[in-house]
Write an enzyme that holds these catalytic residues in place. Structure first.
Site, short mmCIF file in Angstrom:
data_model
loop_
_atom_site.label_atom_id
_atom_site.label_comp_id
_atom_site.label_asym_id
_atom_site.label_seq_id
_atom_site.Cartn_x
_atom_site.Cartn_y
_atom_site.Cartn_z
CG ASP A 8 16.63 29.06 -32.46
OD1 ASP A 8 17.63 29.75 -32.19
OD2 ASP A 8 16.14 28.23 -31.67
CG ASP A 10 21.24 26.04 -29.26
OD1 ASP A 10 21.93 25.34 -28.52
OD2 ASP A 10 21.72 26.89 -30.05
CG ASP A 167 13.05 26.44 -29.62
OD1 ASP A 167 13.83 27.29 -30.11
OD2 ASP A 167 13.36 25.75 -28.63
#
Length: 220
Positions: A8, A10, A167
């Site tokens: 991922d 961000d 996250d």
């Protein structure tokens, strides 16, 4: 044998919250609404424009004004997308080690291509990603498996021999459903309300370089 590691963006590779939050607070001030603290913003940053607009203005995608707010927000973010964003400590060290081991790496993000195409070259990756899949590349963002399988196809990696690091719950869902091993980046944009145990990642890491220890593990 791990063939590839996909990430991922961000909250996993890059700390984008200052620019995402700066755009939000500028927009809120324009509408006469109180600004949000960076602590509040970080808990919603992984949820993109929808999560931040809900945080700041209480407006959800089913609200009649949502489209206007989203357009305003994205235009504001476009003016500062790389102003304060930087890679998390240890990311380039990790990428260099993956390259030394002959392991490909890439990015799968829900961020629109409008921003990823401009931002990623500015982040200073020591080695460029082998593949970048944006939120609108495949027509369906995560938690759909389409971006995951598309990325693997582009770099000729078997999903069963691929790690996905993220996250957010959608990251773990998408990776698992695509047949990948999943890794929770615990330094990311995770709120106190997130029940990360229920996400059931295969591995958890507190710093980027800890990922190296997951490459040869046979079980959680």
């Amino acid at each position: 044998m791990i063939q590839a590691v996909l990430f991922d963006l961000d909250g996993t590779l890059a700390d984008t919250a200052l620019d995402l939050g700066g755009a939000l607070n500028t927009l809120l001030a324009r509408h006469g609404l109180p600004e949000k603290s960076m602590d509040e913003i970080r808990t919603q940053a992984s949820h993109g424009a929808a999560g931040l607009i809900k945080l700041g203005a209480g407006i959800t995608p089913d609200h009649p004004d949502y489209a206007r707010w989203r357009t305003e927000y994205l235009d504001e973010y476009d003016s500062r997308y790389a102003q304060d964003t930087e890679l998390f400590d240890g990311v380039n060290e990790l990428i260099a080690e993956l390259d030394r081991r002959g392991i490909k790496w890439g990015i799968i993000t829900n961020k629109p291509m409008r921003f990823t195409d401009k931002l990623i070259p500015k982040l200073g990756f020591i080695i460029p990603p082998a593949v970048v899949v944006s939120g609108d590349t495949c027509g369906e963002p995560k938690p759909s498996v389409k971006p995951m399988l598309y990325a693997c196809g582009q770099i000729h990696a078997n999903p069963q021999h691929t790690l996905y690091v993220g996250d957010a719950e959608r990251d773990i869902q998408a990776g698992r459903n695509a047949g990948m091993k999943t890794v929770l980046a615990e330094w990311g944009y995770i709120s106190d309300e997130d029940d990360t145990d229920s996400w059931q990642p295969d591995y958890r890491i507190a710093t980027p370089i800890e990922l190296i220890g997951c490459l040869t593990k046979k079980q959680v």
